[in-house]
Design an enzyme around this catalytic site. Structure first.
Site, short mmCIF file in Angstrom:
data_model
loop_
_atom_site.label_atom_id
_atom_site.label_comp_id
_atom_site.label_asym_id
_atom_site.label_seq_id
_atom_site.Cartn_x
_atom_site.Cartn_y
_atom_site.Cartn_z
N GLU A 1 10.72 -4.52 4.31
CA GLU A 1 10.81 -5.92 3.89
C GLU A 1 10.48 -6.07 2.41
O GLU A 1 11.19 -6.73 1.65
CB GLU A 1 9.83 -6.80 4.71
CG GLU A 1 10.15 -6.92 6.17
CD GLU A 1 9.55 -5.82 7.03
OE1 GLU A 1 9.20 -4.74 6.48
OE2 GLU A 1 9.42 -6.03 8.25
N GLY B 1 -4.54 -1.44 5.11
CA GLY B 1 -3.72 -2.56 4.67
C GLY B 1 -4.33 -3.91 5.01
O GLY B 1 -4.43 -4.80 4.16
N ARG B 2 -4.78 -4.06 6.26
CA ARG B 2 -5.29 -5.38 6.68
C ARG B 2 -6.68 -5.68 6.11
O ARG B 2 -7.23 -6.75 6.32
CB ARG B 2 -5.29 -5.49 8.20
CG ARG B 2 -5.94 -4.32 8.94
CD ARG B 2 -5.55 -4.31 10.40
NE ARG B 2 -5.99 -3.13 11.13
CZ ARG B 2 -5.33 -1.99 11.20
NH1 ARG B 2 -4.20 -1.85 10.54
NH2 ARG B 2 -5.79 -0.97 11.89
N LYS C 1 9.86 0.19 13.78
CA LYS C 1 10.48 0.47 12.46
C LYS C 1 11.59 1.50 12.62
O LYS C 1 12.67 1.36 12.07
CB LYS C 1 9.42 1.01 11.49
CG LYS C 1 8.38 -0.02 11.07
CD LYS C 1 7.45 0.58 10.03
CE LYS C 1 6.24 -0.30 9.79
NZ LYS C 1 5.26 0.28 8.91
N LYS D 1 0.84 -1.20 0.00
CA LYS D 1 0.00 0.00 0.00
C LYS D 1 0.88 1.25 0.00
O LYS D 1 0.67 2.17 -0.77
CB LYS D 1 -0.93 -0.02 1.21
CG LYS D 1 -1.86 1.16 1.26
CD LYS D 1 -2.71 1.16 2.50
CE LYS D 1 -3.36 2.53 2.62
NZ LYS D 1 -4.09 2.71 3.87
N HIS E 1 -4.67 -32.61 19.43
CA HIS E 1 -3.53 -33.40 19.93
C HIS E 1 -2.39 -32.50 20.37
O HIS E 1 -1.26 -32.96 20.52
CB HIS E 1 -3.07 -34.38 18.85
CG HIS E 1 -4.16 -35.32 18.43
ND1 HIS E 1 -4.45 -36.47 19.11
CD2 HIS E 1 -5.09 -35.23 17.44
CE1 HIS E 1 -5.48 -37.08 18.53
NE2 HIS E 1 -5.89 -36.33 17.51
N GLU F 1 -4.18 -5.75 15.21
CA GLU F 1 -3.66 -4.47 14.73
C GLU F 1 -4.78 -3.41 14.77
O GLU F 1 -4.52 -2.22 14.92
CB GLU F 1 -3.10 -4.61 13.30
CG GLU F 1 -2.08 -3.52 12.95
CD GLU F 1 -1.41 -3.74 11.60
OE1 GLU F 1 -2.11 -3.65 10.57
OE2 GLU F 1 -0.20 -3.97 11.55
O1 F6P Z 1 3.64 -2.24 9.71
C1 F6P Z 1 2.29 -2.55 9.67
C2 F6P Z 1 1.74 -2.35 8.30
O2 F6P Z 1 1.66 -0.98 8.02
C3 F6P Z 1 0.40 -3.01 8.12
O3 F6P Z 1 -0.64 -2.25 8.59
C4 F6P Z 1 0.38 -3.26 6.65
O4 F6P Z 1 -0.58 -4.20 6.29
C5 F6P Z 1 1.79 -3.75 6.45
O5 F6P Z 1 2.56 -2.94 7.31
C6 F6P Z 1 2.30 -3.66 5.04
O6 F6P Z 1 2.22 -2.36 4.54
P1 F6P Z 1 2.32 -2.02 3.02
O7 F6P Z 1 1.21 -2.67 2.29
O8 F6P Z 1 2.26 -0.51 2.94
O9 F6P Z 1 3.66 -2.53 2.53
#
Ligand code: F6P
Length: 549
Positions: free
Chosen positions: A215, A270-271, A515, A209, A387, A356
């Site tokens: 990452e 995002g979520r 972060k 987003k 189990h 979140e």
């Molecule tokens: O760090 C949390 C977050 O901002 C989430 O809310 C989001 O889903 C995820 O990182 C990934 O963000 P992006 O889609 O901007 O890479």
């Protein structure tokens, strides 16, 4: 269990607190014995999902007061505000309109005076044609070969939801296209994926987003370098990369062609983004038609959520029950256990959706809450978990409400395995509810011929208290529609709880500090001189890392 933390700001709360005392001394067994209609009374169906919530520590008075509390919290108006594009994400001044992404109606949905539906429809069309060009083989890699592998590079909401939906729809996967995911910055993950794919036939989808997530950007850069190392010319990179983001400038700087870019909007959290262009991976794996069926299932749940009266409203009921246990019984966590291998990723996705969203300590107005908010969400799949950790659910000291999700039919019948699976789900739900009394244990051991001494020795260990609340969610089958409805059910449940707790369920400031500190620690790790300016633990651990590197 932590101490109960009632929501004292609502007039209905005082009565709920005294009802809790009554209910804490009531056994679910007795509630069932007293009322043969309990199942009919406390069950309902919506959007292809059947919910049995009769095995909860509730009666009519509890439910009526929970509904009163939801009304006092302004839930009906909050639901309207969500769907009408009001800026309910007040700390980011944003509307919250993932519902518009799965809306197939004709009415406009307005944000800042603009109807967002035309651009949603246009983006769906682009997803459809992109999907078709990959499936038909029209889209070619740099050596002219058809795409055989798609790799989603994204994390959090740009990964968990789409993977959950894709695995939920396993029987609908298209042949000939393998799907892979790279989320973690751990190089092991990317390396494993790159070992399985070949550069000529691989398409990377960079889903972010913000297009600023460490990452994702690191993995995307590494994938780009790998493509070049594998012989793809710089000018052909566009044949292997698609990007999805609100940040079109960053995509451009990364070097992904504009025609390979799908838009996203700031009113999609995002979520909650699997329903958007972030769902491109879903469309590629199951086909655009099935992606649309997923959206339509979620839309059905949204319509139910908007239209059903609060006492017969599935997300509202689940949300209120969660608050009942977290705030009035002092429960700390909530388990989601699905009896369907294809739903194995659901708890992971729900952790982000729920924790979140509602892991918040201040109300919308900035005041500190004096009650518990978001529960710890966890879970897995039955029967495996029986189990593993079910022992604690049955005989541990904690109260952990459980949602069991058990489809009535399977895509893959093998002899009686599915009836066995379903029987196990029901048996777990029943065992949690009724338990096994001391008397029953004694009778059983005595009937087995055990001596009175031995019976006394063992009895306490074999007693199962029961009275452990749980819901049973039963779709006929996991289809694209029911998978969509299920995910939307939990999203809206989380919304209901956010309204009751008066928190903003749509920001996530808490993840920022990690972060920022991550950047600082990284700089110190890369520095040649000895690090002394952090706390002694961080200094020491950095030195240890450096020792080996
Ligand atoms: O760090 C949390 C977050 O901002 C989430 O809310 C989001 O889903 C995820 O990182 C990934 O963000 P992006 O889609 O901007 O890479």
């Amino acid at each position: 269990m932590s101490r109960p933390s009632p929501l004292g700001q609502y007039p209905a709360s005082a009565n709920l607190a005294s009802l809790q005392e009554k209910m804490a001394n009531t056994h679910l067994r007795d509630l069932f014995a007293e009322d043969s209609h309990r199942f009919d009374k406390y069950s309902l169906e919506a959007a292809g999902l059947f919910l049995d919530y009769s095995k909860h520590l509730i009666d009519d008075e509890v439910m009526a007061d929970l509904v009163k509390m939801a009304e006092q919290a302004g839930l009906p108006a909050a639901i309207k505000a969500q769907f009408s594009g009001e800026k309910i994400n007040n700390t980011e001044n944003r509307a919250v309109l993932h519902s518009a992404l799965r809306n197939f109606g004709d009415d406009p949905v307005m944000v800042d005076g603009q109807d967002v539906m035309p651009m949603i429809r246009e983006t769906r069309e682009r997803m459809k044609s992109l999907t078709e060009s990959i499936h038909s083989g029209e889209w070619k890699g740099h050596t002219g070969k058809t795409i055989r592998h798609v790799v989603n590079i994204g994390i959090g909401g740009s990964y968990l939801g789409l993977k959950t939906a894709i695995n939920a729809m396993t029987p609908y996967h298209k042949e000939g296209l393998d799907h892979h995911y790279v989320a973690n910055i751990d190089p092991n993950e990317l390396s494993e994926v790159l070992r399985k794919v070949d550069a000529e036939t691989t398409l990377f989808i960079v889903a972010s987003k913000s297009f600023s997530t460490l990452e994702t950007l690191q993995n995307a850069q590494a994938a780009r370098r790998w493509m070049l190392e594998q012989g793809c010319a710089e000018g052909d990179i566009r044949k292997h990369f698609v990007a999805i983001s609100t940040n079109l400038t960053a995509i451009d700087q990364f070097g992904i062609a504009q025609e390979n870019t799908l838009p996203l909007w700031d009113w999609v959290g995002g979520r909650y983004s699997l329903w958007s262009s972030i769902g491109l991976m879903i469309s590629l794996v199951v086909g655009y038609d099935n992606f649309e069926r997923l959206l339509k299932g979620a839309w059905e749940m949204d319509k139910h959520f908007q239209q059903a009266p609060l006492p017969r409203n599935m997300p509202v009921i689940l949300g209120m029950l969660g608050v009942w246990y977290q705030n009035y019984f002092g429960a700390e966590s909530h388990a989601v256990i699905s009896y369907d291998h294809f739903l194995r990723d659901l708890p992971g996705h729900l952790q982000q959706v729920d924790m979140e969203s509602n892991g918040k300590r201040v109300r919308n107005d900035g005041s500190t809450v004096d009650y518990q908010t978001g529960a710890v969400i966890w879970g897995g799949t039955g029967t495996n978990d029986q189990h593993a950790y079910h022992q604690l659910l049955h005989q541990g000291t904690r109260l952990i409400p459980v949602d069991f999700i058990a489809p009535a039919t399977t895509h893959n019948p093998i002899e009686d395995q599915h009836p066995w699976l379903f029987a196990n789900a029901l048996a777990q739900s029943q065992a949690m509810m009724q338990g096994k009394t001391q008397e029953e244990v004694r009778d059983e051991l005595t009937a087995a011929g055990m001596s009175a001494d031995k019976v006394e020795q063992l009895a306490a260990h074999k007693v199962i208290p029961g009275n452990r609340p749980n819901s049973m969610i039963v779709p006929e089958k996991i289809t694209p529609e029911t998978a969509g409805a299920l995910i939307a059910l939990y999203e809206q449940k989380v919304f209901v709880q956010g309204v009751l707790w008066q928190v903003n369920s749509f920001d996530q400031w808490g993840v920022e500090l990690g972060k920022v500190l991550g950047n600082r620690v990284f700089d110190r790790i890369k520095a040649t001189e000895e690090v002394t300016d952090q706390d002694s633990s961080t200094n020491g651990l950095i030195q240890r890392f450096k020792h080996f590197n």
